[in-house]
Design a protein around this motif. Structure first.
Motif, PDB file in Angstrom:
ATOM      1  N   GLU A 125      10.215   1.231   9.868  1.00 36.19           N
ATOM      2  CA  GLU A 125       8.797   0.899   9.996  1.00 36.19           C
ATOM      3  C   GLU A 125       7.979   2.112  10.434  1.00 36.19           C
ATOM      4  N   ASN A 128       7.771   4.603   7.470  1.00 34.59           N
ATOM      5  CA  ASN A 128       6.916   4.039   6.423  1.00 34.59           C
ATOM      6  C   ASN A 128       5.448   4.006   6.832  1.00 34.59           C
ATOM      7  N   ALA A 132       2.404   5.906   4.996  1.00 40.48           N
ATOM      8  CA  ALA A 132       1.272   5.106   4.512  1.00 40.48           C
ATOM      9  C   ALA A 132      -0.041   5.603   5.100  1.00 40.48           C
ATOM     10  N   LEU A 170      -3.824  -1.772  -1.209  1.00 38.21           N
ATOM     11  CA  LEU A 170      -2.400  -1.935  -0.867  1.00 38.21           C
ATOM     12  C   LEU A 170      -2.064  -1.228   0.438  1.00 38.21           C
ATOM     13  N   GLU A 173      -3.099  -2.782   3.591  1.00 38.61           N
ATOM     14  CA  GLU A 173      -2.271  -3.929   3.969  1.00 38.61           C
ATOM     15  C   GLU A 173      -0.902  -3.493   4.494  1.00 38.61           C
ATOM     16  N   ARG A 175       1.280  -1.770   2.640  1.00 37.00           N
ATOM     17  CA  ARG A 175       2.237  -1.773   1.534  1.00 37.00           C
ATOM     18  C   ARG A 175       2.222  -0.421   0.829  1.00 37.00           C
ATOM     19  N   GLU A 179       3.925  -0.003  -5.217  1.00 28.37           N
ATOM     20  CA  GLU A 179       3.788  -1.407  -5.619  1.00 28.37           C
ATOM     21  C   GLU A 179       2.530  -1.665  -6.436  1.00 28.37           C
ATOM     22  N   THR A 197       3.998   7.423  -0.581  1.00 27.85           N
ATOM     23  CA  THR A 197       4.572   6.082  -0.711  1.00 27.85           C
ATOM     24  C   THR A 197       4.683   5.633  -2.162  1.00 27.85           C
ATOM     25  N   GLU A 231      11.261  -7.813   2.315  1.00 28.37           N
ATOM     26  CA  GLU A 231      10.086  -6.958   2.172  1.00 28.37           C
ATOM     27  C   GLU A 231      10.146  -6.015   0.979  1.00 28.37           C
ATOM     28  N   GLU A 232      11.336  -5.617   0.573  1.00 29.21           N
ATOM     29  CA  GLU A 232      11.493  -4.711  -0.566  1.00 29.21           C
ATOM     30  C   GLU A 232      12.623  -5.209  -1.461  1.00 29.21           C
TER      31      GLU A 232
END
Length: 367
Positions: A125, A128, A132, A170, A173, A175, A179, A197, A231-232
């Motif tokens: 986390e 990531n 992000a 995205l 949020e 993400r 994606e 990302t 989540e992934e």
């Protein structure tokens, strides 16, 4: 050439893994930020098919395809704002094709964890989030510049704005940009943003020796897999013990095989890592073979024959006529290219042929 970046928090085993991969002896002392400048190493892609082709054609040289691994220094919380030399590290990640995210899944009181406890889910986390946040700042700056051009009616700026706005939503949020839904025409535009990302990610769980081969009994790994499934979905986790891989890298071939057998393994974990990286990027291997050399080449899955020819030389693609082709299994059965031609199993494929993993190809061209 495929370039994969090894990332993670400090002291999770990144540099030990890199050392095992490349046998280049990158520092791996037990303190944060041991790796400051990224170490780079070339690694042969293990492929028993190339070894067999080399034997059958009695070539003078065996040339495997290679992966470039980059050992990027440990990220920490606040890296997106420059903490822990974060800006430099984030810039290094932008240059790779894929990310190998190393997560510590072993307990050892002698190896300090930067956060004071082993928790691969939290570690993931943090990394990531930092990636992000860095992307969010980058997208916001680009949105500001592009909005001015879009207002003046520039068509390209309007197309860019549409993609940027979807990516921004995205990221806001939490993400990843990978994606985002984009059309084939928009894909090059997304790549031009060089977002962290947006890069495909493979997770490597650094486990203890006793957790091999699959880590099923490791509670840290079980929890990580549970979170990733939610989540992934579809993401891959490769369990590897970097300490064991380091030992293996220093052994002669015969002793390595015996050592693996004692552990109940058939191959080093790093072989599985390299194959998983290929799957992640959708790559396949084809071969060329002759008296001079037996060689492996990499091309994207779905590539046509002329594109594969172009990997060897641009003239091959430009003047492509046909590709004389045989699959590896069939080649192994007949034993030689001469026998393949005599038995009529060597196929003549044209420009629309889609290269298959394991194809042995001889290109005919005219420039």
């Amino acid at each position: 050439m495929l370039k994969a970046g090894i990332v993670g928090l400090p002291n999770v085993g990144k540099s030990s893994l890199f050392n095992a991969l490349t046998a280049q002896g990158a520092p791996s002392e037990n303190y944060p930020f041991c790796t400051v400048e990224p170490n780079v190493g070339m690694v042969e892609v293990p492929d028993a098919r190339l070894d067999r082709i080399f034997e059958l054609v009695a070539a003078r040289a065996r040339l495997p395809t290679v992966v470039q691994f980059v050992d990027i220094a440990g990220l920490v919380e606040g890296a997106s704002e420059g903490e822990g030399l974060g800006n430099q590290f984030l810039a290094n990640i932008r240059e790779v094709d894929a990310v190998v995210h190393v997560l510590r899944c072993f307990e050892d009181p002698d190896i300090t964890h930067v956060l004071g406890k082993v928790d691969p889910v939290q570690d993931r986390e943090i990394v990531n989030t930092e990636l992000a946040l860095a992307d969010l700042a980058s997208v916001e700056r680009r949105l500001e510049r592009t909005a001015k051009k879009a207002k003046s009616g520039e068509p390209e700026a309007k197309r860019e704005m549409a993609v940027l706005e979807r990516v921004h939503a995205l990221l806001a949020e939490g993400r990843p940009a990978r994606e985002v839904e984009v059309s084939p025409e928009e894909r090059p535009l997304l790549r031009s943003f060089q977002l962290l990302t947006a890069k495909p990610v493979l997770y490597l769980a650094n486990v203890a020796e006793g957790d091999l081969p699959d880590g099923e009994a490791n509670p840290h790994l079980a929890r990580l897999r549970e979170v990733l499934a939610r989540e992934e979905p579809g993401s891959e986790v490769v369990p590897v013990c970097s300490a064991i891989e380091a030992e293996l890298s220093e052994l002669p071939d015969a002793e390595r095989i015996e050592f693996l057998a004692d552990l109940g393994l058939t191959e080093p974990g790093l072989h599985r890592l390299i194959r998983a990286t290929y799957r992640l990027l959708g790559l396949v291997t084809f071969f060329t073979a002759g008296e001079k050399e037996a060689r492996a080449w990499t091309v994207r899955e779905g590539a046509r024959a002329p594109e594969a020819a172009g990997v060897i030389h641009s003239d091959f693609e430009r003047g492509f006529i046909r590709a004389e082709t045989i699959g590896y299994e069939e080649f192994q059965r007949v034993g030689s290219l001469k026998a393949a031609k005599e038995q009529g199993v060597m196929r003549s494929e044209g420009k629309e042929y889609t290269v298959r993993d394991g194809d042995i190809m001889l290109f005919r061209f005219n420039v």
